[in-house]
Scaffold this motif. Structure first.
Motif: not given
Lengths: 533, 131
Positions: A48, A50, A55, A65-66, A87, A183
């Motif tokens: 994605e 980001h 975060f 997510r990461l 991402g 992140g």
């Protein structure tokens, strides 16, 4: 312009000069250099876009997510956990900002042993200068060194070993903590972590590059011995983590009911394709595309920089999670001028509570009592410059299979590194050492360190992690033992270039981000200079 | 919160497993039981990993008869027997059993230690607000 794949509602086609797969340390630099040179560029990113402001501190959410596979990607036998970013910005979004130049002996070795042209330290220096300038690389100031790093520095000095405070691609970061690994919420141009997402990618977009997120490259298309494009599919909103290539996609929507998503595809026609998906996904894409592999080297020569955590329990409260997590490291045991093939770094290591928990031994009450000392733990990693070599293949579903086994010499080096790490922590004042074996070894004095030799480094008995996979599409002048030539172009496929850590001929021995960026800069500039569609 | 991936029976196994791995029955977890967090995490993993984890969980549940000589599943073991049983996985000479131990252990840690309401988190951190 960034197009979110999850918002796409039809099949799309693109015709450009260059298609880049991946937007991390290599892909972002290549995208910028090529777009600045006036070429039309499209970048495909599986993850994605980001927004750092979103975060969170919730470790499971950020792992999903990461990282590829939620951060639990591992070798085939489960013995090495491999973390790879996903991402925009790739691993530069979660890495801890060490900006280290490639050691001169490594570049010289790559030139002499692999016949790579024009890769001397002075040749690569202008590329490194440009990358450092764009990432805002600066020396970490003494006042920025946190207690974790200070204690390791103290131990290093007490042992009489060599260690230095490093340089970072990091701007001012007032609330910096070990959560940096999940992140940086402050990240923006000039502030906080200077990942590719806030440095190179905005420049590339301003120069006209287009970028698709949630877009998984599935095949490189070749005609008459040269690439002509890439096929990809867009991942729907419920598929930010691709579950299985070509599978039927049923997933619950917010109401809990099932709905079927139509899969939309992207077809890119391009004169050149640049692989920048990392040392696991780049060979995966090559193999899934059934591209020529005459030297049978694609996916081979995998190095991992395997790393093992050593914890020291201190009487004092260290609060290692506060401040910049990594700024100092010990390079006393990485003497590449004397031996370019082996050695290790001792570098500070700490993280969010759930990740520290995974780095401690045992379970139940024993583990819980160790966790009660969370504020008193100093962690370091033994990061090995590995000679062991593994391989990336693909299974029937097209997913990567990673095989890697430590050889005897590397096991011995890791054991030596664990002992040196423990000695450093004792010298800094640790009252006990803890190692991530399945069961706790009680190490309270130097004489107990012999237990490490006895226990050794055995698969799945001790946690081994890797953040630096490299070498699976290696560079070299000889097509029989290398996949790409001195300027990153595939020996067997015209117009196909590699700009990620896959192209390293050997383990590099130090954090690789800056080298990847410099190699991408070098290759992209050469491609632009010699451009003929 | 409804389960997204695990069945209620599997959630029960995970709950007991987490208690044994973490060494507590979560007296201070207020927001969500660890199993809910684990379930939400696993639900987002690639299919092959989800399948592996489900198999591992069932294997762990039904193997006391093989590895501990107990004619009952893991969730029905006494705390002491459960500890001995888990230890047999941790210390096994078979790498696959050690791998499974570590995988399940770390999953339970992820569910438990990622919560800011646990007692250890509360007494261990004084982190700045803002995320």
């Amino acid at each position: 312009m960034i197009t979110r794949g999850r918002d796409v509602t039809e099949d799309l086609r693109e015709t450009v000069d260059v298609c880049i797969v991946g937007s991390g340390a290599g892909g972002a630099v290549a995208a910028n250099e090529l777009a600045q040179a006036g070429l039309s560029v499209v970048v495909l990113e599986a993850g994605e876009n980001h927004d750092p402001a979103t975060f969170s501190r919730h470790t499971p959410e950020m792992l999903l997510r990461l990282f590829w596979d939620g951060g639990i990607r591992a070798t085939h036998d489960g013995s090495v956990l491999i973390s790879q970013g996903r991402g925009i910005g790739g691993s530069t979004v979660h890495n801890l900002c060490y900006a280290v130049r490639p050691p001169d002996p490594i570049l010289k070795r790559w030139e002499s042993e692999f016949g790579i042209q024009n890769l001397s330290p002075s040749d690569l220096s202008p590329c490194l200068d440009r990358v450092e300038a764009t990432l805002g690389v600066k020396q970490i100031g003494e006042e920025q060194v946190n207690r974790l790093n200070r204690i390791i520095q103290r131990g290093c000095q007490a042992m009489g070993w060599r260690g230095t405070i490093q340089r970072h691609n990091r701007g001012p970061c007032p609330d910096c903590s070990a959560d940096c690994l999940l992140g940086c919420p402050a990240s923006q141009p000039g502030i906080g972590k200077q990942s590719m997402a806030v440095s190179y990618i905005p420049r590339a977009l301003a120069a006209g590059a287009r970028l698709y997120t949630d877009c998984l490259a599935e095949g490189i298309v070749m005609e008459n011995g040269r690439v002509v494009g890439v096929t990809a599919r867009f991942l729907s909103v419920d598929m930010c983590m691709p579950r299985q290539a070509n599978s039927k996609v049923d997933s619950p929507d917010n109401s809990g009911s099932k709905r079927r998503h139509k899969i939309y595809r992207l077809t890119v026609r391009s004169s050149a394709v640049v692989l920048a998906a990392g040392a696991v996904n780049s060979p995966q894409l090559w193999l899934n595309s059934h591209l020529p592999n005459p030297g049978k080297q694609v996916g081979h020569n995998l190095h991992l920089h395997p790393a093992i955590f050593v914890g020291g329990l201190f009487d004092e409260e260290v609060d290692a999670y506060q401040g910049i997590p990594q700024s100092f490291y010990v390079d006393h045991f990485l003497d590449l001028a004397r031996n370019p093939e082996s050695g290790y770094l001792l570098m500070p290591a700490f993280g969010p509570m759930a990740l520290v928990a995974a780095s401690l031994p045992s379970f139940g009450r024993v583990h819980r009592n160790l966790m009660r000392s969370y504020r008193n733990i100093v962690g370091l990693l033994v990061l090995l410059h590995d000679r062991s070599s593994g391989r990336v293949t693909v299974n029937r579903e097209g997913s990567p299979v990673i095989r890697y086994r430590l050889n005897r010499a590397d096991r011995a080096s890791l054991i030596e590194g664990l002992i040196h790490g423990a000695q450093l922590l004792f010298a800094a004042g640790a009252k006990e050492i803890t190692l991530p074996y399945t069961q706790r070894l009680v190490i309270k004095r130097e004489s107990d360190l012999e237990m490490i030799r006895q226990r050794g480094v055995v698969e799945n008995d001790i946690l081994i992690a890797s953040s630096h996979p490299q070498g699976t599409l290696r560079m070299g002048s000889n097509p029989r033992n290398a996949v790409v030539d001195s300027y990153g172009e595939a020996h067997a496929v015209k117009g196909l270039f590699v700009v990620d850590a896959s192209l390293f001929p050997t383990s590099i021995g130090v954090p690789p981000m800056l080298t990847i960026g410099a190699m991408a800069d070098r290759i992209a500039r050469r491609l632009a200079e010699n451009w003929s569609p | 919160m409804p389960l997204q991936f695990f069945s209620p029976k599997e959630a029960e196994i995970l709950t007991v497993l987490t208690e044994r791995m973490v060494g507590t029955d979560f007296p201070n977890v207020e927001h969500a039981p660890p199993v809910t967090i684990i379930d939400a995490f696993v639900a987002e993993l690639p299919l092959n990993l989800r399948v592996q984890l489900r198999r591992a969980l069932h294997l762990f549940q039904w193997c006391p008869i093989l590895f501990a000589g107990k004619l009952r599943p893991f969730t029905r073991l006494s705390p002491r027997d459960a500890e001995i049983y888990i230890e047999s996985w941790a210390e096994s000479r078979f790498a696959i059993r050690r791998r499974l131990f570590r995988g399940l252990r770390d999953l339970t840690f992820l569910g438990y230690y990622s919560q800011s309401s646990t007692d250890i988190y509360q007494t261990s951190t004084s982190e700045p607000e803002g995320r």
